[in-house]
Design a protein around this motif. Structure first.
Motif, PDB file in Angstrom:
ATOM      1  N   GLY A  80       5.652  56.839  36.759  1.00  0.00           N
ATOM      2  CA  GLY A  80       5.523  57.958  37.686  1.00  0.00           C
ATOM      3  C   GLY A  80       4.926  59.173  37.002  1.00  0.00           C
ATOM      4  N   PRO A  81       4.881  60.295  37.704  1.00  0.00           N
ATOM      5  CA  PRO A  81       4.290  61.506  37.160  1.00  0.00           C
ATOM      6  C   PRO A  81       4.862  61.887  35.788  1.00  0.00           C
ATOM      7  CG  PRO A  81       4.731  61.801  39.483  1.00  0.00           C
ATOM      8  CD  PRO A  81       5.359  60.492  39.074  1.00  0.00           C
ATOM      9  N   ARG A  82       3.986  62.313  34.910  1.00  0.00           N
ATOM     10  CA  ARG A  82       4.268  62.746  33.530  1.00  0.00           C
ATOM     11  C   ARG A  82       4.702  61.602  32.630  1.00  0.00           C
ATOM     12  NH1 ARG A  82       7.740  67.694  35.322  1.00  0.00           N
ATOM     13  NH2 ARG A  82       9.259  66.423  34.259  1.00  0.00           N
ATOM     14  N   THR A  83       4.416  60.355  33.048  1.00  0.00           N
ATOM     15  CA  THR A  83       4.706  59.192  32.210  1.00  0.00           C
ATOM     16  C   THR A  83       3.431  58.774  31.497  1.00  0.00           C
ATOM     17  OG1 THR A  83       6.381  58.399  33.763  1.00  0.00           O
ATOM     18  CG2 THR A  83       5.492  56.784  32.215  1.00  0.00           C
ATOM     19  N   ALA A  84       3.536  58.483  30.202  1.00  0.00           N
ATOM     20  CA  ALA A  84       2.415  57.983  29.415  1.00  0.00           C
ATOM     21  C   ALA A  84       2.690  56.522  29.059  1.00  0.00           C
ATOM     22  CB  ALA A  84       2.236  58.803  28.141  1.00  0.00           C
ATOM     23  N   VAL A  85       1.671  55.683  29.205  1.00  0.00           N
ATOM     24  CA  VAL A  85       1.779  54.260  28.867  1.00  0.00           C
ATOM     25  C   VAL A  85       0.665  53.942  27.880  1.00  0.00           C
ATOM     26  CG1 VAL A  85       1.713  51.897  29.755  1.00  0.00           C
ATOM     27  CG2 VAL A  85       2.680  53.723  31.171  1.00  0.00           C
ATOM     28  N   ARG A  86       1.043  53.473  26.699  1.00  0.00           N
ATOM     29  CA  ARG A  86       0.067  53.074  25.674  1.00  0.00           C
ATOM     30  C   ARG A  86      -0.066  51.560  25.677  1.00  0.00           C
ATOM     31  NH1 ARG A  86       2.804  57.206  22.488  1.00  0.00           N
ATOM     32  NH2 ARG A  86       4.160  55.557  21.792  1.00  0.00           N
ATOM     33  N   ILE A  87      -1.310  51.096  25.700  1.00  0.00           N
ATOM     34  CA  ILE A  87      -1.599  49.663  25.697  1.00  0.00           C
ATOM     35  C   ILE A  87      -2.369  49.359  24.416  1.00  0.00           C
ATOM     36  CG2 ILE A  87      -2.778  47.789  26.898  1.00  0.00           C
ATOM     37  CD1 ILE A  87      -2.345  49.506  29.487  1.00  0.00           C
ATOM     38  N   PRO A  88      -1.809  48.521  23.541  1.00  0.00           N
ATOM     39  CA  PRO A  88      -2.491  48.222  22.283  1.00  0.00           C
ATOM     40  C   PRO A  88      -3.703  47.309  22.493  1.00  0.00           C
ATOM     41  CG  PRO A  88      -0.392  47.057  22.399  1.00  0.00           C
ATOM     42  CD  PRO A  88      -0.492  47.888  23.636  1.00  0.00           C
ATOM     43  N   PRO A  89      -4.583  47.242  21.487  1.00  0.00           N
ATOM     44  CA  PRO A  89      -5.742  46.352  21.583  1.00  0.00           C
ATOM     45  C   PRO A  89      -5.307  44.905  21.833  1.00  0.00           C
ATOM     46  CG  PRO A  89      -5.891  47.730  19.624  1.00  0.00           C
ATOM     47  CD  PRO A  89      -4.527  47.947  20.213  1.00  0.00           C
ATOM     48  N   MET A  90      -6.043  44.211  22.680  1.00  0.00           N
ATOM     49  CA  MET A  90      -5.876  42.788  22.996  1.00  0.00           C
ATOM     50  C   MET A  90      -4.561  42.457  23.698  1.00  0.00           C
ATOM     51  SD  MET A  90      -8.824  41.874  22.259  1.00  0.00           S
ATOM     52  CE  MET A  90      -8.688  40.169  22.743  1.00  0.00           C
ATOM     53  N   ALA A  91      -3.824  43.457  24.148  1.00  0.00           N
ATOM     54  CA  ALA A  91      -2.591  43.185  24.896  1.00  0.00           C
ATOM     55  C   ALA A  91      -2.959  42.722  26.306  1.00  0.00           C
ATOM     56  CB  ALA A  91      -1.727  44.434  24.969  1.00  0.00           C
ATOM     57  N   PRO A  92      -2.482  41.559  26.719  1.00  0.00           N
ATOM     58  CA  PRO A  92      -2.739  41.103  28.092  1.00  0.00           C
ATOM     59  C   PRO A  92      -2.010  42.024  29.074  1.00  0.00           C
ATOM     60  CG  PRO A  92      -1.914  39.309  26.713  1.00  0.00           C
ATOM     61  CD  PRO A  92      -1.718  40.574  25.961  1.00  0.00           C
ATOM     62  N   HIS A  93      -2.752  42.635  30.000  1.00  0.00           N
ATOM     63  CA  HIS A  93      -2.161  43.623  30.885  1.00  0.00           C
ATOM     64  C   HIS A  93      -2.955  43.744  32.185  1.00  0.00           C
ATOM     65  CE1 HIS A  93      -5.447  45.832  29.034  1.00  0.00           C
ATOM     66  NE2 HIS A  93      -5.380  46.699  30.044  1.00  0.00           N
ATOM     67  N   ASN A  94      -2.380  44.442  33.128  1.00  0.00           N
ATOM     68  CA  ASN A  94      -3.090  44.892  34.319  1.00  0.00           C
ATOM     69  C   ASN A  94      -2.292  46.015  34.947  1.00  0.00           C
ATOM     70  OD1 ASN A  94      -1.045  43.188  35.613  1.00  0.00           O
ATOM     71  ND2 ASN A  94      -2.309  43.282  37.434  1.00  0.00           N
ATOM     72  N   TYR A  95      -2.902  46.667  35.930  1.00  0.00           N
ATOM     73  CA  TYR A  95      -2.150  47.661  36.692  1.00  0.00           C
ATOM     74  C   TYR A  95      -2.415  47.451  38.170  1.00  0.00           C
ATOM     75  CZ  TYR A  95      -6.357  50.630  37.279  1.00  0.00           C
ATOM     76  OH  TYR A  95      -7.592  51.123  37.603  1.00  0.00           O
ATOM     77  N   SER A  96      -1.470  47.951  38.974  1.00  0.00           N
ATOM     78  CA  SER A  96      -1.628  47.905  40.423  1.00  0.00           C
ATOM     79  C   SER A  96      -0.916  49.108  41.027  1.00  0.00           C
ATOM     80  CB  SER A  96      -1.068  46.602  40.999  1.00  0.00           C
ATOM     81  OG  SER A  96       0.300  46.463  40.690  1.00  0.00           O
ATOM     82  N   ASN A  97      -1.436  49.531  42.158  1.00  0.00           N
ATOM     83  CA  ASN A  97      -0.784  50.598  42.906  1.00  0.00           C
ATOM     84  C   ASN A  97      -0.086  49.950  44.097  1.00  0.00           C
ATOM     85  OD1 ASN A  97       0.062  52.703  44.436  1.00  0.00           O
ATOM     86  ND2 ASN A  97      -1.890  53.770  44.503  1.00  0.00           N
ATOM     87  N   ASP A  98       1.183  49.677  43.926  1.00  0.00           N
ATOM     88  CA  ASP A  98       1.996  49.035  44.953  1.00  0.00           C
ATOM     89  C   ASP A  98       2.830  50.052  45.729  1.00  0.00           C
ATOM     90  OD1 ASP A  98       1.066  46.602  43.857  1.00  0.00           O
ATOM     91  OD2 ASP A  98       2.710  46.590  42.406  1.00  0.00           O
ATOM     92  N   SER A  99       2.609  51.336  45.463  1.00  0.00           N
ATOM     93  CA  SER A  99       3.481  52.384  45.986  1.00  0.00           C
ATOM     94  C   SER A  99       3.191  52.771  47.432  1.00  0.00           C
ATOM     95  CB  SER A  99       3.367  53.630  45.113  1.00  0.00           C
ATOM     96  OG  SER A  99       2.097  54.255  45.314  1.00  0.00           O
TER      97      SER A  99
END
Length: 150
Positions: A80-99
């Motif tokens: 949510g607001p003011r949250t930081a998410v760090r994703i390292p190199p080669m980390a399997p990931h994705n994002y979605s807006n389900d809100s």
């Protein structure tokens, strides 16, 4: 030396599928650039990996971020607001807006990923994404899709 200022409605803007990306530039001597990204409800990315690390800083809304472990089980973060998410190199990931509401975030990313966004970005939103073109661009820019087991 003059300051480089990008006004609130300035900077180059492209659409990557449904997401609106505003390019804010980088710091001299750095390989990092800053993006202002608007993610509409229902938008997101498929699971993937790439060599660039990323940092998402949520300004508005709630973004769902998945990190996939070697066994395929996702770590799910509701950012949510003011949250930081760090994703390292080669980390399997994705994002979605389900809100159900728009998300706006700042993304700090390496120039190699900026080249990918410029490659597939369009000046107007796309009615239908060019998935073949996006897949070819992913190959050109070293972004690997991840197939999740059913």
């Amino acid at each position: 030396m003059n300051l480089d200022v990008i006004a609130a409605n300035g900077g180059e803007t492209l659409w990557v599928v449904a997401d609106r990306i505003r390019f804010l530039g980088g710091l001299p001597g750095s390989n990092l650039e800053l993006l202002d990204i608007e993610v509409p409800a229902g938008s997101g990315t498929p699971p993937h990996t790439h060599a660039s690390s990323e940092m998402f800083y949520i300004l508005e809304g709630e973004l769902t971020v998945h990190n996939f472990s070697a066994d395929g089980a996702p770590q799910v973060v509701l950012a949510g607001p003011r949250t930081a998410v760090r994703i390292p190199p080669m980390a399997p990931h994705n994002y979605s807006n389900d809100s159900g509401k728009p998300v706006r975030m700042l993304v700090l990313i390496e120039k190699s990923m900026i080249a990918f966004f410029r490659d597939i970005g369009t000046v107007e939103p796309q009615a239908e994404p060019d998935f073949a073109g996006i897949g070819a661009a992913m190959q050109r820019h070293g972004i690997e899709p991840i197939t999740m087991a059913a």
